[in-house]
Design a protein around this motif. Sequence first.
Motif, mmCIF file in Angstrom:
data_model
loop_
_atom_site.group_PDB
_atom_site.id
_atom_site.type_symbol
_atom_site.label_atom_id
_atom_site.label_comp_id
_atom_site.label_asym_id
_atom_site.label_seq_id
_atom_site.Cartn_x
_atom_site.Cartn_y
_atom_site.Cartn_z
ATOM 1 N N ASP A 1 0.845 -1.187 0.000
ATOM 2 C CA ASP A 1 0.000 0.000 0.000
ATOM 3 C C ASP A 1 0.884 1.240 0.000
ATOM 4 N N ALA A 2 0.416 2.297 -0.664
ATOM 5 C CA ALA A 2 1.216 3.522 -0.780
ATOM 6 C C ALA A 2 1.362 4.253 0.548
ATOM 7 N N SER A 3 0.627 3.871 1.575
ATOM 8 C CA SER A 3 0.844 4.455 2.899
ATOM 9 C C SER A 3 1.910 3.695 3.684
ATOM 10 N N TRP A 4 2.412 2.609 3.115
ATOM 11 C CA TRP A 4 3.465 1.832 3.768
ATOM 12 C C TRP A 4 4.809 1.956 3.048
ATOM 13 N N ALA A 5 4.765 2.218 1.743
ATOM 14 C CA ALA A 5 5.979 2.197 0.934
ATOM 15 C C ALA A 5 5.842 3.195 -0.209
ATOM 16 N N ASN A 6 6.964 3.524 -0.837
ATOM 17 C CA ASN A 6 6.998 4.543 -1.888
ATOM 18 C C ASN A 6 7.207 3.888 -3.253
ATOM 19 N N TYR A 7 6.137 3.819 -4.023
ATOM 20 C CA TYR A 7 6.161 3.241 -5.372
ATOM 21 C C TYR A 7 5.046 3.912 -6.158
ATOM 22 N N ASN A 8 4.794 3.478 -7.360
ATOM 23 C CA ASN A 8 3.689 4.045 -8.142
ATOM 24 C C ASN A 8 2.375 3.479 -7.609
ATOM 25 N N GLY A 9 1.793 4.193 -6.656
ATOM 26 C CA GLY A 9 0.592 3.706 -5.995
ATOM 27 C C GLY A 9 -0.647 3.730 -6.858
ATOM 28 N N GLU A 10 -0.555 4.321 -8.048
ATOM 29 C CA GLU A 10 -1.704 4.289 -8.955
ATOM 30 C C GLU A 10 -1.928 2.881 -9.508
ATOM 31 N N GLU A 11 -0.889 2.038 -9.419
ATOM 32 C CA GLU A 11 -1.009 0.632 -9.823
ATOM 33 C C GLU A 11 -1.333 -0.205 -8.592
ATOM 34 N N ILE A 12 -2.250 -1.140 -8.736
ATOM 35 C CA ILE A 12 -2.749 -1.912 -7.593
ATOM 36 C C ILE A 12 -2.150 -3.309 -7.592
ATOM 37 N N HIS A 13 -1.692 -3.746 -6.420
ATOM 38 C CA HIS A 13 -1.321 -5.143 -6.218
ATOM 39 C C HIS A 13 -2.464 -5.813 -5.457
ATOM 40 N N VAL A 14 -3.201 -6.650 -6.142
ATOM 41 C CA VAL A 14 -4.353 -7.329 -5.536
ATOM 42 C C VAL A 14 -3.845 -8.167 -4.355
ATOM 43 N N PRO A 15 -4.494 -8.083 -3.175
ATOM 44 C CA PRO A 15 -5.780 -7.462 -2.850
ATOM 45 C C PRO A 15 -5.638 -6.062 -2.235
ATOM 46 N N GLY A 16 -4.888 -5.194 -2.857
ATOM 47 C CA GLY A 16 -4.687 -3.866 -2.305
ATOM 48 C C GLY A 16 -5.641 -2.844 -2.883
ATOM 49 N N ARG A 17 -5.239 -1.586 -2.820
ATOM 50 C CA ARG A 17 -6.062 -0.472 -3.305
ATOM 51 C C ARG A 17 -5.158 0.517 -4.045
#
Length: 752
Positions: free
Chosen positions: A621-637
């Motif tokens: 999740d983008a609140s845990w780590a710094n990456y392109n958070g617009e892309e989702i890793h299922v089951p994330g958001r």
Amino acid sequence: MGGGLRKNQEAVLSDDDLISCQTQLRWIVGDKPIPVLLAKLFIDSIASRDPRRHPPQWWLDGFVSGLMRTYVRCLLPPVDFDQRRMRLEYSESRVERALRVVALASYRQGPQDLPLFHSQEFSDTLALSALMADEPVGLGLEREGAEALLGYLIELRLLLQPEATADRLRFPQDLVADHLAAAEQLDQLGAQTIARGLEHGTVVWEEFVALLEQRPEEEREQMRGFLLALRDSAMGARGNRFLAMPLEVSERLAELGFLDPEREGSRQLQRRVREVISKLESLDGASRRQARVLADVLNDLQAERWLEQKEAALVLGLIGMEAEIETLEGLATDRVSPPELRHAALEALGLTARDQASTRQRIERFLEAQLRADALDLMMEDEAGWEAGWAEHDRRLAVLQGASRGLQVAASASLPLLGSGPGHAVPMLTLTALREGEGLRIRTQVVMPAVWKLPLPGGEQLELVMVPGGDAVIGSPETEDGRRAYYLHYQRKCEGVNVEALRPVNLKTFALVRHPLTQAQWRAVASLPRLEHDIRLTPGTHEARGLWERHAQPGCLPVDSVSWRDCQEWLRRLNRWLKEQWPQLGGQGEEPRLALPSEDQWEVACRAGVRTPFHFGDTLDASWANYNGEEIHVPGRQGAFRQRPVPAGFFGLVNRWGLAEMHGQLLEWCADRWHRDPLAEARGDGSAREDPDPELLGDRDYTYRMLRGGSWFVNPYFCRASFRLQHVPDCVNYNNGFRPGCFSPASLFLGH
């Protein structure tokens, strides 16, 4: 006021400085005209100030009321000998008090005993009544004396008669009238406090402001000049407990006067910073260094830039005195405050504890209590539960992350030397997100990894934790999402190869730096003499933003755009320096030697014993780590795409061994050459592969070195613990950084 000013034949103002000062003067007078004399006094005040100690954009702050009193006194004629002999003169203080009493009386006109509190015409009868009223409301004059004094004020044109109407009066300048009335109102509030036997003026202030808050907006709009003048007068009386205005009342009064609360909060904070700077400059070396930091912060807060709440909390942390600590603790525990503000307050407390040994233990206890107060255990299942669960996650996790980061910042000031004995156990926050049926369960836990330091030149240091040796399994199952990237990007070269094959390793204990190497740490070593080749002193594509990056932890961004060969030169310089300096640093025995980890060592360190795609669990999740958070890793958001690295320790989250930013942030160089098949010629002891992949002979890939961890730029699948990337060793890229480790001598890790 253009063209610059001179003082003692030295230029003190540029045109840009003048624009800033003019902006502040215009803000003070609002839409009212600026009297020529007031402008002259303004210029004289500027010319008397030292721009090295008081930046031009703040020269007006804190002396508006005094400027107005000076303005009034400059209008008085000199007293001649005959006046003195006949005792007809009126002292400056007498005239000023008379004007104040009359001004307030005129401002208190209004229907049904509702004061209008703005400049307006008034009768001579009202003025005489005010002068004749008993102290402290009036001057207690007899009628004859009141008439003589009123006539004197009219004669000097301190009061005017509109259109020669004898029984009607007004003040020549609304701006001056605002400040005269406000000064008198302030004194009367103080007198009420004393008369009621109160210890301080809080109750009287609250009652006064509460009555004003009941007034319609159109009436308060007319009162604006008076309200802001009253506030300015009260700010100048902070040392008097009977007159001092409580902060919350000050904010309410600013709102009543339609003053931007962010702007006014900035002004108050800057006043406090200047007070602290003045105190620190006369103390010892450490205090003077703190004064220089605060002076840099103050210069960074430009007049046209309003201070955000989070930045204000940070400045309070840098000040670090008892009042600021209490304010931050109050913010941190106020459940009504926004989570991001509580987060900022907790981080700022960590800064105070880092910089001040006298408060460190107390603040660390407070931060640990906040960290342990509210562990997450959230289950998100159906659509409604999913949205509500993430909302609850964001609200509560932000506070825990702030406490964790604050503790890590505080601990950095008191870490033991690597190899000198037990490490400093630091409470930190770790998080896991695991699938449960169709849902996702997110839990947090406090861990206590031991942390050591390794000094660098120039006062910088590395923070290291131990990665325990023993058996481990790395790689990923063939069903793990994200593996297709190899075959999509490398086609023929990886076809038929299990690039992330599961494989056992048996490692010896080693120490690894907690964060990717920062710009400050790189610069400290890169400034040492050249060994094999030159390296840039300040590589990287990202400049510091905001107060935290510029002043709280200067140089805290990870260093990027360093090649594998550059990293090797950096490590050679550091190892030589450690060899020369080890006894002086307090080290015993053989000095430590640093190197890049092998990719096996890196992955074991990242996983910290887990088999999921991330040390966080099944998603990122983008609140845990710094990456392109617009892309989702299922089951994330879906989340934020920050488009740049963040400061070291930004998220406050670590894995179980205390390592941070292992997923995303920057790709980290490893020691190995690129082998498509990790099982081919695998040693199993975690050592780096120096032999090239024989199947790549004649191809550029033959020379490639390994990169791990993903970056701020990539999607979450490239940030998985098992993902393997590679590039030429001379590659300089804004995605690439590194994290060194200490692997020898073995004696350093005994008894850790």
